[in-house]
Enzyme design. Structure first.
Site, PDB file in Angstrom:
ATOM      1  N   ASP A   1       0.842  -1.193   0.000  1.00 14.46           N
ATOM      2  CA  ASP A   1       0.000   0.000   0.000  1.00 14.46           C
ATOM      3  C   ASP A   1       0.878   1.244   0.000  1.00 14.46           C
ATOM      4  O   ASP A   1       1.860   1.336   0.756  1.00 14.46           O
ATOM      5  CB  ASP A   1      -0.902   0.004   1.238  1.00 14.46           C
ATOM      6  CG  ASP A   1      -1.964   1.088   1.168  1.00 14.46           C
ATOM      7  OD1 ASP A   1      -2.963   0.882   0.469  1.00 14.46           O
ATOM      8  OD2 ASP A   1      -1.775   2.137   1.806  1.00 14.46           O
TER       9      ASP A   1
ATOM     10  N   ASN B   1      -2.777  12.933  -3.816  1.00 16.03           N
ATOM     11  CA  ASN B   1      -3.903  13.413  -4.614  1.00 16.03           C
ATOM     12  C   ASN B   1      -4.332  14.814  -4.198  1.00 16.03           C
ATOM     13  O   ASN B   1      -4.630  15.674  -5.041  1.00 16.03           O
ATOM     14  CB  ASN B   1      -5.080  12.451  -4.484  1.00 16.03           C
ATOM     15  CG  ASN B   1      -4.923  11.216  -5.344  1.00 16.03           C
ATOM     16  OD1 ASN B   1      -4.280  11.247  -6.393  1.00 16.03           O
ATOM     17  ND2 ASN B   1      -5.492  10.107  -4.912  1.00 16.03           N
TER      18      ASN B   1
ATOM     19  N   HIS C   1      -5.249  14.467  -8.918  1.00 22.72           N
ATOM     20  CA  HIS C   1      -5.447  13.066  -9.289  1.00 22.72           C
ATOM     21  C   HIS C   1      -4.644  12.626 -10.518  1.00 22.72           C
ATOM     22  O   HIS C   1      -4.189  11.475 -10.565  1.00 22.72           O
ATOM     23  CB  HIS C   1      -6.944  12.788  -9.506  1.00 22.72           C
ATOM     24  CG  HIS C   1      -7.717  12.777  -8.218  1.00 22.72           C
ATOM     25  ND1 HIS C   1      -7.758  11.686  -7.381  1.00 22.72           N
ATOM     26  CD2 HIS C   1      -8.453  13.741  -7.623  1.00 22.72           C
ATOM     27  CE1 HIS C   1      -8.502  11.958  -6.324  1.00 22.72           C
ATOM     28  NE2 HIS C   1      -8.940  13.209  -6.443  1.00 22.72           N
TER      29      HIS C   1
ATOM     30  N   ASP D   1      -2.381   9.357 -10.494  1.00 29.03           N
ATOM     31  CA  ASP D   1      -2.389   8.245 -11.459  1.00 29.03           C
ATOM     32  C   ASP D   1      -0.975   7.949 -11.947  1.00 29.03           C
ATOM     33  O   ASP D   1      -0.597   6.783 -12.130  1.00 29.03           O
ATOM     34  CB  ASP D   1      -3.290   8.577 -12.651  1.00 29.03           C
ATOM     35  CG  ASP D   1      -4.763   8.545 -12.289  1.00 29.03           C
ATOM     36  OD1 ASP D   1      -5.100   8.009 -11.206  1.00 29.03           O
ATOM     37  OD2 ASP D   1      -5.581   9.049 -13.084  1.00 29.03           O
TER      38      ASP D   1
ATOM     39  N   GLU E   1      -4.930   2.465  -4.128  1.00 25.22           N
ATOM     40  CA  GLU E   1      -3.461   2.523  -4.091  1.00 25.22           C
ATOM     41  C   GLU E   1      -2.868   1.251  -3.515  1.00 25.22           C
ATOM     42  O   GLU E   1      -1.712   1.238  -3.091  1.00 25.22           O
ATOM     43  CB  GLU E   1      -3.011   3.736  -3.271  1.00 25.22           C
ATOM     44  CG  GLU E   1      -3.300   3.657  -1.800  1.00 25.22           C
ATOM     45  CD  GLU E   1      -4.674   4.209  -1.417  1.00 25.22           C
ATOM     46  OE1 GLU E   1      -4.842   4.569  -0.241  1.00 25.22           O
ATOM     47  OE2 GLU E   1      -5.565   4.290  -2.287  1.00 25.22           O
TER      48      GLU E   1
ATOM     49  N   ARG F   1      13.369  -5.418  -1.473  1.00 27.90           N
ATOM     50  CA  ARG F   1      13.883  -4.785  -2.698  1.00 27.90           C
ATOM     51  C   ARG F   1      12.833  -3.834  -3.287  1.00 27.90           C
ATOM     52  O   ARG F   1      13.176  -2.741  -3.754  1.00 27.90           O
ATOM     53  CB  ARG F   1      14.267  -5.859  -3.724  1.00 27.90           C
ATOM     54  CG  ARG F   1      15.474  -6.688  -3.329  1.00 27.90           C
ATOM     55  CD  ARG F   1      16.147  -7.302  -4.556  1.00 27.90           C
ATOM     56  NE  ARG F   1      15.228  -8.133  -5.322  1.00 27.90           N
ATOM     57  CZ  ARG F   1      15.083  -9.446  -5.167  1.00 27.90           C
ATOM     58  NH1 ARG F   1      15.800 -10.074  -4.234  1.00 27.90           N
ATOM     59  NH2 ARG F   1      14.256 -10.136  -5.923  1.00 27.90           N
TER      60      ARG F   1
END
Length: 260
Positions: free
Chosen positions: A121, A129, A134, A138, A164, A184
């Protein structure tokens, strides 16, 4: 053009060959009839021409049907691929991930192999945002997907789980191996700068892990739930961390009200 000429020569050869079949047969059945009898040559030629034309039509129709079947197969494959992909990131979507989770879980049970699950997440994505808009959000999602794919293996199933949040299935991978890959990914995301029209930002990732051998989930949904709970623990621990699932102490919540 060259192919058309070759095809015409093949048809001509067929006609000449078949034109001689009738006289040859007649010469065996009726030795008294001369081989080059005009009547028999005419009948043979007509028969050969009609046969060659019918054969040409059949071959042409078969070629068209083969081409159509191939195009339909490619179209169906493309449609199946599109239906399983997230339109923004190009990763697998939530539905496909759920299908593969059940499939890989059953395989791991049947063959007693390792299977790990990773939930990822973006940290404080709402602020991205709210601050940058937005469209930039994206761009961050797409950039993050690229960074994840760079570290994931071709055998791993990487999906945008929603919003997300991302998810990865790691077949034949124990918790230790999954942890190395997760670290990683986390480190790569931490160092990557998302840029667009004067905007530049680094966005970290929190990651939760669970494994079938280490945590003994009884069903596929449990493996995913364990990884999700581990993700919340990573958030609670300060974000930008990799955390493996562990049984929660009695009375402790499995989730968090912290912003993601």
């Amino acid at each position: 053009m060259r192919q058309q000429m070759i095809r015409a020569l093949i048809y001509l050869a067929i006609i000449l060959l078949m034109a001689n079949i009738s006289p040859v047969i007649d010469s065996f059945l009726h030795p008294e009839i001369p081989y080059f009898d005009p009547e028999h040559l005419l009948v043979g030629g007509l028969t050969a021409t009609i046969t060659a034309l019918l054969l040409s039509l059949l071959i042409s129709h078969a070629n068209r049907m083969t081409k159509v079947a191939h195009e339909l197969s490619l179209l169906n494959k493309t449609l199946r691929e599109q239906s399983s992909r997230d339109s923004l990131t190009g990763l697998y979507n939530h539905r496909y991930f759920q299908e593969m989770l059940r499939h890989e879980f059953l395989l791991s049970q049947r063959y007693r192999t390792e299977l790990s699950c990773m939930m990822l997440d973006l940290d404080l994505f709402k602020e991205v945002n709210d601050t940058c808009g937005h469209p930039f959000g994206d761009l961050v999602l797409k950039g993050t997907a690229e960074q994840i794919l760079h570290e994931a293996r071709t055998t791993d199933i990487v999906a945008r789980y929603g919003g997300e949040e991302f998810a990865i299935l790691l077949p034949n991978t124990d918790l230790e191996g999954a942890t190395r890959i997760a670290e990683r990914i986390r480190a790569r995301a931490q160092e990557y700068t998302h840029q667009d029209k004067g905007l530049a930002m680094r966005v970290t990732i929190s990651i939760g892990l669970a494994s079938n051998r280490a945590h003994s989930p009884k069903k596929p949904e449990e493996l995913l739930t364990f990884a999700d709970q581990a993700l919340y623990r990573a958030k609670e621990a300060g974000r930008n961390k990799v955390t493996a699932y562990s049984e929660l102490p009695a009375g402790e919540s499995s989730g968090s009200i912290l912003p993601s």
